[in-house]
Motif scaffolding. Structure first.
Motif, PDB file in Angstrom:
ATOM      1  N   HIS A 156       0.848  -1.183   0.000  1.00 37.57           N
ATOM      2  CA  HIS A 156       0.000   0.000   0.000  1.00 37.57           C
ATOM      3  C   HIS A 156       0.885   1.234   0.000  1.00 37.57           C
ATOM      4  O   HIS A 156       1.865   1.261   0.728  1.00 37.57           O
ATOM      5  CB  HIS A 156      -0.891   0.000   1.255  1.00 37.57           C
ATOM      6  N   PRO A 157       0.602   2.290  -0.752  1.00 38.32           N
ATOM      7  CA  PRO A 157      -0.540   2.452  -1.662  1.00 38.32           C
ATOM      8  C   PRO A 157      -0.243   2.004  -3.093  1.00 38.32           C
ATOM      9  O   PRO A 157      -1.019   2.295  -3.976  1.00 38.32           O
ATOM     10  CB  PRO A 157      -0.760   3.963  -1.623  1.00 38.32           C
ATOM     11  N   TYR A 158       0.872   1.283  -3.269  1.00 35.38           N
ATOM     12  CA  TYR A 158       1.250   0.945  -4.643  1.00 35.38           C
ATOM     13  C   TYR A 158       0.413  -0.196  -5.217  1.00 35.38           C
ATOM     14  O   TYR A 158       0.193  -0.279  -6.412  1.00 35.38           O
ATOM     15  CB  TYR A 158       2.750   0.634  -4.719  1.00 35.38           C
ATOM     16  N   THR A 159      -0.003  -1.104  -4.360  1.00 40.48           N
ATOM     17  CA  THR A 159      -0.944  -2.114  -4.856  1.00 40.48           C
ATOM     18  C   THR A 159      -2.290  -1.871  -4.190  1.00 40.48           C
ATOM     19  O   THR A 159      -2.361  -1.375  -3.070  1.00 40.48           O
ATOM     20  CB  THR A 159      -0.465  -3.552  -4.547  1.00 40.48           C
ATOM     21  N   SER A 160      -3.324  -2.223  -4.903  1.00 39.33           N
ATOM     22  CA  SER A 160      -4.652  -1.824  -4.452  1.00 39.33           C
ATOM     23  C   SER A 160      -5.229  -2.806  -3.444  1.00 39.33           C
ATOM     24  O   SER A 160      -4.804  -3.950  -3.328  1.00 39.33           O
ATOM     25  CB  SER A 160      -5.593  -1.695  -5.638  1.00 39.33           C
ATOM     26  N   MET A 177      10.673   0.465  -0.593  1.00 35.36           N
ATOM     27  CA  MET A 177      11.193   1.833  -0.665  1.00 35.36           C
ATOM     28  C   MET A 177      12.679   1.859  -0.336  1.00 35.36           C
ATOM     29  O   MET A 177      13.456   2.553  -0.989  1.00 35.36           O
ATOM     30  CB  MET A 177      10.439   2.741   0.318  1.00 35.36           C
ATOM     31  N   TYR A 233      -6.055  -7.133 -11.201  1.00 32.33           N
ATOM     32  CA  TYR A 233      -5.534  -6.165 -10.229  1.00 32.33           C
ATOM     33  C   TYR A 233      -4.056  -6.357  -9.919  1.00 32.33           C
ATOM     34  O   TYR A 233      -3.375  -5.438  -9.560  1.00 32.33           O
ATOM     35  CB  TYR A 233      -6.315  -6.243  -8.907  1.00 32.33           C
ATOM     36  N   ASP A 249      -0.933  -6.961 -11.244  1.00 30.14           N
ATOM     37  CA  ASP A 249       0.256  -6.222 -11.662  1.00 30.14           C
ATOM     38  C   ASP A 249      -0.117  -4.844 -12.185  1.00 30.14           C
ATOM     39  O   ASP A 249       0.466  -4.333 -13.100  1.00 30.14           O
ATOM     40  CB  ASP A 249       1.026  -7.017 -12.722  1.00 30.14           C
ATOM     41  N   CYS A 250      -1.138  -4.260 -11.567  1.00 30.12           N
ATOM     42  CA  CYS A 250      -1.642  -2.999 -12.106  1.00 30.12           C
ATOM     43  C   CYS A 250      -0.602  -1.903 -11.963  1.00 30.12           C
ATOM     44  O   CYS A 250      -0.521  -1.018 -12.791  1.00 30.12           O
ATOM     45  CB  CYS A 250      -2.948  -2.608 -11.439  1.00 30.12           C
ATOM     46  N   CYS A 251       0.167  -1.937 -10.918  1.00 31.77           N
ATOM     47  CA  CYS A 251       1.140  -0.874 -10.781  1.00 31.77           C
ATOM     48  C   CYS A 251       2.545  -1.415 -10.866  1.00 31.77           C
ATOM     49  O   CYS A 251       2.999  -2.164 -10.025  1.00 31.77           O
ATOM     50  CB  CYS A 251       0.895  -0.086  -9.511  1.00 31.77           C
ATOM     51  N   THR A 252       3.188  -1.012 -11.924  1.00 33.09           N
ATOM     52  CA  THR A 252       4.474  -1.606 -12.232  1.00 33.09           C
ATOM     53  C   THR A 252       5.618  -0.740 -11.729  1.00 33.09           C
ATOM     54  O   THR A 252       6.723  -0.859 -12.205  1.00 33.09           O
ATOM     55  CB  THR A 252       4.586  -1.782 -13.754  1.00 33.09           C
ATOM     56  N   VAL A 253       5.324   0.116 -10.735  1.00 30.87           N
ATOM     57  CA  VAL A 253       6.370   1.009 -10.237  1.00 30.87           C
ATOM     58  C   VAL A 253       7.615   0.267  -9.786  1.00 30.87           C
ATOM     59  O   VAL A 253       8.718   0.767  -9.910  1.00 30.87           O
ATOM     60  CB  VAL A 253       5.896   1.857  -9.039  1.00 30.87           C
ATOM     61  N   PHE A 254       7.416  -0.936  -9.260  1.00 32.37           N
ATOM     62  CA  PHE A 254       8.568  -1.633  -8.688  1.00 32.37           C
ATOM     63  C   PHE A 254       9.190  -2.633  -9.644  1.00 32.37           C
ATOM     64  O   PHE A 254      10.014  -3.432  -9.257  1.00 32.37           O
ATOM     65  CB  PHE A 254       8.162  -2.338  -7.391  1.00 32.37           C
TER      66      PHE A 254
END
Lengths: 381, 379
Positions: free
Chosen positions: A204-208, A241, A333, A335-340
């Motif tokens: 959180h908040p990177y994955t929902s 992080m 849902y 792998d919606c945020c691939t920031v990492f």
């Protein structure tokens, strides 16, 4: 009178002095699966349950160790009685033209041999149902007769899931993501009797929240086989992080996975588990090359079971469909945020380099925070 | 809780909740029934129709209650056209319009999609050129749901009337109600869709304004309710709640609009102090004040949304990266020429007159804390 007849893996009966504990586990699991207060009797590789319903048959068939379930008619050990029971069962299942009788004689004092029983029961059937014919090679329906304390007659068996009784082979930690592979890995090991505790890493908040709900759903599906599942939702943002800010981008994933394993190992110790279970399949993605697995694995004291390591994706998908996790696993849902996810992750990381990169991180503290911050959820079937 | 997602839906006013409850408990008769309970229900229905009509300056008989905005849009479009006729719409319509036109195109209707400029305004020259003798319907939304663009509806209608007397104009007014003054007579529009839950009314109810004398074909055939345009027993609690919401909205509407304008101006002033911020819906005449679409550079909108949730601040993203379905993919931001980096970091704050200035301050304080943290994770 009828009963539910459950056959279980011959492997269990070959366990010598330990056989009893495996059977105890099986009986316990069958009982908690079918519920109620049925009497479960065991006799030479069979369980006899004095209660039955279609639903109970379905449930029992999902208990690990069970290879088949059927509802059998219990009659006196008398050819005429056995024959009549067989005729009744054949009448209730129309559309067959050929049949065969198969007999198992558990009671060796019974005067007739199994071949003779089959022949005589077959005779009764032919007399009562003249439209049927015997076909010993490719019968459309098989009438099973088992001679024990009493005689059991049944046609048609519901195939069971097989394997070894759940919780008969120790405890392990399953790294459960929302994907297709890890639930299949968990199922595969649970089927070998390994008790599972699941761990999910939430960023959180990177994955929902929906990604977490999906994992919860998968854990619940697994309880259909395991009866119970504990899920650790581990807060993983702090670790990610720290890695992002201090390590090289292309080493991000591999270092992250090393942390996941270490956190899982700490939870394992806490839970009295002795192994980790992952859904890795050799070469599937960058973090699953041999070099990556070597690096991920290197500092762990516990064995890591990777039951899918030699399987193709397509076969994993097949199992996932069969066990009912597929439709949940493919919800979008995860792998919606691939920031990492680095653009070009290392596929051949070297242990020495990775260890040097990691040195700057306060590993112990990060791991402790993650474990202490975990939310523990328990699911019952 | 700070609710800045009023374009998604609004919180029903307590008077609305009361009306809906009372309707269910005391006025459960079927408006078509011959007895007194039925009459009571019919009276409620009539009152609601008058209330909603008053809000948009329509005659009560010109309103057809529906299950919501999407149904009203479908009803307006499908009920107005015949095989082969030419249709015109814009590229930034709500999916219940845009996807319907795409389907109609597949079924053989010629469709012209109007482009929009950086502000989201349709190209009037393109419209003028597109209108043919065969053009039957022009459908544009009054206020865009993502960026708040207010289309020049009077000009559009004037243009259509000049070019083709037979062509009709449908306006999706779902986002306009409560955000700009809506007067169907002044606009001289033929059809307009409305929704209750965007104006603090209940969900599952909306209306279609059908200009007196317009011969619309019904989608739903049955008992002949709603002047035979929308059969099916009326959703009386919803409709009655809609009436109350409309009545409440109409009270001091100008003051409400002025308050929302102040909120947006204040928010924008504060946002300008931040780095890497692009305002996609500035405070000008062509953008509704209730919608503030902002791109935060080097941040994913979806992640920012969840981070704001920790402060109990609720917003929408311009583009959900998990939305793989065609129905969810954002097409409005690309249509106004936004680049990928500004699309993925877009957040929509949408206000209601119930929001307060100090909520803007709290949201800003949260953004001040969140943004530097999220930006530490550079892509």
């Amino acid at each position: 009178m009828k009963c539910m007849l459950i056959k279980y893996a011959s492997e269990i009966t070959l366990k010598g002095l330990n056989r009893r504990s495996f059977e105890d586990a099986l009986v316990r699991n069958v009982r908690s699966s079918i519920g109620g207060h049925a009497v479960i009797k065991r006799e030479s590789g069979r369980l006899f349950v004095n209660d039955y319903s279609d639903e109970m048959v379905e449930k029992a068939a999902k208990v690990f160790g069970v290879i088949s379930v059927t509802v059998a008619e219990i009659v006196e050990k008398d050819i005429e009685m056995i024959g009549r029971a067989a005729v009744e069962q054949l009448k209730s299942q129309t559309g067959h033209k050929t049949f065969k009788v198969e007999t198992k004689r558990g009671d060796k004092r019974f005067p007739l041999g199994s071949m003779e029983v089959s022949a005589k029961v077959g005779g009764v059937i032919l007399r009562e149902l003249p439209e049927l014919k015997v076909d010993v090679h490719k019968p459309e329906i098989v009438v099973n007769v088992e001679i024990r304390e009493q005689a059991y007659v049944f046609t048609g068996e519901r195939k069971g899931v097989g394997g070894m009784p759940y919780k008969s082979s120790g405890k392990g930690i399953l790294l459960l993501s929302g994907g297709i592979d890890s639930p299949v890995a968990g199922f595969t090991m649970a089927k070998r009797g390994l008790e599972l505790i699941s761990v999910y890493y939430h960023s959180h908040p990177y994955t929902s929240e929906r990604a977490k709900e999906k994992v919860v759903e998968l854990a619940k599906i697994l309880t259909q086989y395991t009866g119970f599942m504990r899920l650790y939702v581990v807060p993983f943002t702090e670790i990610q992080m720290a890695i992002i800010e201090n390590c090289r981008e292309d080493e991000l994933t591999i270092i992250m996975r090393r942390f996941m394993m270490k956190v899982a190992e700490v939870i394992a110790e806490k839970e009295g588990a002795m192994c980790l279970v992952t859904g890795e399949s050799l070469g599937q993605v960058a973090s699953q090359t041999l070099e990556s697995i070597f690096v991920t694995n290197s500092e762990l004291a516990m064995p890591v079971f990777r039951p899918l390591i030699g399987m193709d994706k397509i076969d994993i998908i097949d199992i996932s469909r069969r066990i009912g996790t597929y439709d949940t696993s493919i919800l979008p849902y995860e792998d919606c945020c691939t920031v990492f996810v680095p653009k070009h992750p290392k596929t051949r990381p070297r242990l020495s380099e990775i260890k040097r990169s990691e040195e700057v991180l306060p590993a112990e503290q990060l791991i402790r925070n993650a474990v202490l911050g975990a939310e523990i959820l328990n699911f019952k079937l | 809780m700070i609710y800045f997602d009023n374009s998604a839906t609004t919180k029903p006013r307590s008077q609305v909740v009361h009306e809906v409850t009372e309707c269910m408990e005391k006025c459960f008769g079927n408006p078509s029934s011959a007895h007194r309970l039925g009459m009571d229900a019919e009276k409620k229905l009539k009152m609601a129709r008058e209330r909603v009509a008053r809000l948009i300056n329509a005659k009560p008989g010109e309103l057809v209650f529906t299950s919501g905005g999407s149904e009203a849009n479908n009803m307006a479009i499908l009920g107005a056209i015949d095989k082969g006729q030419h249709l015109i719409t814009s590229r930034i319509e709500h999916p219940s319009v845009l996807r319907l036109f795409e389907k109609l195109e597949k079924d053989g209707f010629p469709v012209t999609y109007l482009d929009v400029d950086r502000s989201g305004l349709v190209n009037l020259e393109q419209l003028a050129a597109a209108i043919q003798e065969n053009t039957r319907l022009v459908s544009v939304m009054h206020v865009n749901n993502e960026i708040g663009t207010i289309q020049p509806v009077p000009k559009i209608i004037q243009l259509v009337r000049e070019k083709n007397r037979k062509a009709k104009v449908h306006v999706d007014g779902v986002q306009a109600l409560g955000k700009v003054a809506v007067d169907v007579k002044k606009l001289d529009v033929d059809l307009m869709s409305l929704s209750a839950h965007k104006i603090h009314g209940p969900k599952g109810v909306g209306a279609l304004y059908v200009k007196n004398g317009f011969n619309l074909k019904p989608l739903m055939i049955g008992g002949g309710q709603e002047a035979d345009l929308r059969s099916g027993t009326e959703n009386l609690p919803g409709i009655s709640g809609f009436g109350v919401a409309a009545e409440l909205l109409g009270e001091d509407l100008e003051a409400k609009l002025a308050h929302v304008k102040a909120l947006k101006l204040y928010f924008i002033t504060m946002l300008q102090a931040l780095d890497g911020v692009l305002i996609n819906s500035p405070a000008d005449d062509v953008h509704a004040d209730a919608i503030l679409n902002v791109s935060f550079e080097d941040v994913k909108g979806e992640v920012l949304l969840r981070a704001l949730e920790d402060y109990e601040i609720y917003v929408s993203t311009g583009s959900a990266c998990s939305a793989r379905k065609a129905a969810h993919r954002n097409y409005v931001l690309p249509a106004i020429g936004l680049k990928e980096r500004h699309i993925e970091g877009a957040i929509r704050f949408s206000f209601s007159h119930l929001n307060k200035l100090d909520e803007v301050e709290k949201a800003m304080a949260a953004l001040y804390k969140i943004l530097p943290v999220l930006r530490r994770v550079k892509k």
